[in-house]
Design an enzyme around this catalytic site. Structure first.
Site, PDB file in Angstrom:
ATOM      1  N   LYS A  52     -12.097 -64.718 -82.590  1.00 29.71           N
ATOM      2  CA  LYS A  52     -11.485 -66.042 -82.539  1.00 29.71           C
ATOM      3  C   LYS A  52     -11.718 -66.798 -83.862  1.00 29.71           C
ATOM      4  O   LYS A  52     -12.058 -66.176 -84.860  1.00 29.71           O
ATOM      5  CB  LYS A  52     -11.995 -66.795 -81.316  1.00 29.71           C
TER       6      LYS A  52
HETATM    7  C1  LIG Z   1     -10.285 -64.411 -75.921  1.00 26.15           C
HETATM    8  C2  LIG Z   1      -9.570 -65.135 -74.888  1.00 26.15           C
HETATM    9  C3  LIG Z   1     -10.196 -65.546 -73.705  1.00 26.15           C
HETATM   10  C4  LIG Z   1     -11.606 -65.157 -73.360  1.00 26.15           C
HETATM   11  O1  LIG Z   1     -12.569 -65.640 -74.267  1.00 26.15           O
HETATM   12  P1  LIG Z   1     -14.078 -65.171 -74.121  1.00 26.15           P
HETATM   13  O2  LIG Z   1     -14.840 -66.156 -74.930  1.00 26.15           O
HETATM   14  O3  LIG Z   1     -14.156 -63.780 -74.679  1.00 26.15           O
HETATM   15  O4  LIG Z   1     -14.433 -65.217 -72.679  1.00 26.15           O
HETATM   16  C5  LIG Z   1      -9.462 -66.293 -72.800  1.00 26.15           C
HETATM   17  N1  LIG Z   1      -8.170 -66.622 -73.042  1.00 26.15           N
HETATM   18  C6  LIG Z   1      -7.538 -66.241 -74.157  1.00 26.15           C
HETATM   19  C7  LIG Z   1      -6.118 -66.647 -74.387  1.00 26.15           C
HETATM   20  C8  LIG Z   1      -8.205 -65.472 -75.110  1.00 26.15           C
HETATM   21  O5  LIG Z   1      -7.554 -65.060 -76.199  1.00 26.15           O
END
Ligand SMILES: *Cc1c(COP(=O)(O)O)cnc(C)c1O
Length: 370
Positions: free
Chosen positions: A179
């Site tokens: 992210k």
């Molecule tokens: C990565 C992601 C998640 C989950 O995030 P985590 O921190 O790994 O639990 C949820 N929604 C979207 C759209 C994502 O890209």
């Protein structure tokens, strides 16, 4: 070449060392400082760090009052954690098709997905591009429904000058290494609603409130806290966020200028009034191209690529449980098969971009369906 390499270094290492040497490791001063930095950056009134975006989405749905058996409307095209958070609360995800140019929930289809059992709308800001929030908020207001933004990919993204995650009732960011910023694992819930923030704070830590000497357990809460070790990394990352977001946007525009004329693909769009974070740089391939063959060919050139994200109704659990026909989500289905994520991060050089563009041109030619 990897899909993403987080921008981390000595400041993150030092931050972790300092926390470990302090002897205070769990949620404490570093977490509070991390939350206040994200508040200042996004303009959100409240921010609560949590162990991941998935736990944050679950916690926010519970705090919003979503009950088992309720329906929560989400886009069909997302990382399945979006739907899993709904299912973890015993609620039912209702999938809405996307707009193909933005990969985001098509607000024109939202109204007809709402029933008397709907208790929340959960748009996703796909790959860091804000969904059409004015339209979504308008429908939500007409039905008196809260809007929970899955802003996992969108920290730093904006819509009409306001930050993703501050556009609905509450929003959730992810700090997974794929992210915008990372704490290894982690997430954060933002909201401007005082009462909601209070409930989130209690539910995050065992349903407990502090008394004079002991805690009192007023709810069956969770342990979804983020430790000070993780938050210290997050603080170091927030010191770089302007560079990270600007770097991703610069890399995206350099990549776009190299591949926008290439036959057989459509480059990502950025509607007027929005700023994309390009958490993922995702192109759409023409139906005459076998996307999976492109991924294999790119791998032979040592360039990592992957699908865009998931048509959740195509995954085994959702297929068996909800049996949604491809025709009911035609654009989600097409994006599942034809979208392609290319490597993108601020550290990419012009030479790297040339390698990606050349490999892509060749791979597309080699992957035409006959
Ligand atoms: C990565 C992601 C998640 C989950 O995030 P985590 O921190 O790994 O639990 C949820 N929604 C979207 C759209 C994502 O890209």
């Amino acid at each position: 070449m990897r899909l993403n390499i987080p921008l981390t270094g000595e400041p993150e290492v030092e931050a972790v060392r300092e926390v470990i040497e302090s002897g205070y490791l769990t949620q404490g001063a570093k977490t509070a400082a991390f939350e206040s930095t994200v508040r200042a950056y996004t303009g959100a009134r409240h921010a609560a760090a949590v162990s991941s975006a998935t736990t944050g989405l679950h916690l926010a749905l519970v705090a919003l009052g979503v009950q088992p058996g309720d329906e929560v409307v989400i886009p069909g095209f997302s990382f399945p954690a979006t739907a899993n958070a709904v299912i973890q609360q015993g609620a039912i995800p209702v999938f809405v098709d996307i707009d193909e140019s933005s990969f985001n929930l098509d607000p024109a289809l939202l109204e007809s997905a709402i029933t008397e059992r709907t208790t929340a709308i959960m748009p996703v800001h796909a790959f860091g591009l804000c969904a059409d929030m004015d339209a979504i908020n308008g429908v939500a207001a007409r039905h008196g429904l809260p809007v929970l933004e899955d802003a996992a990919c969108a920290l730093g993204g904006t819509y009409d000058g306001r930050h993703a995650g501050t556009l609905g009732t509450a929003g959730v960011y992810s700090f997974h290494p794929r992210k915008i910023i990372t704490t290894a694992e982690g997430g954060m819930i933002t909201t401007n609603d005082d009462a909601l923030a209070e409930r989130i704070g209690v539910l995050r830590a065992h349903g407990a409130v502090r008394g004079e000497l002991f805690m009192e357990f007023v709810d069956a809460g969770f342990n979804y806290r983020l430790s000070d070790v993780h938050s210290a990394i997050g603080l170091a990352q927030m010191a770089r966020i302007d560079d990270i977001v600007a770097g991703r946007r610069r890399a995206a525009s350099e990549l776009t200028s190299r591949i926008s004329g290439v036959d057989g693909l459509r480059v990502p769009s950025e509607p007027a009034g929005t700023a994309h974070t390009f958490q993922s740089y995702v192109v759409m391939l023409d139906d005459g191209i076998d996307r999976d063959q492109v991924i294999r060919h790119m791998r032979t050139r040592d360039v990592e690529t992957t699908l865009g994200t998931y048509g959740m109704h195509l995954q085994p659990y959702f297929r068996e449980r909800f049996a949604i026909a491809d025709e009911d989500l035609p654009r989600t289905t097409r994006a599942h098969h034809q979208a392609l994520t290319l490597p993108l991060y601020p550290q990419l050089t012009g030479d790297d971009m040339d390698v990606i563009a050349d490999a892509l041109r060749w791979s597309l030619q080699e992957s035409a369906r006959r």
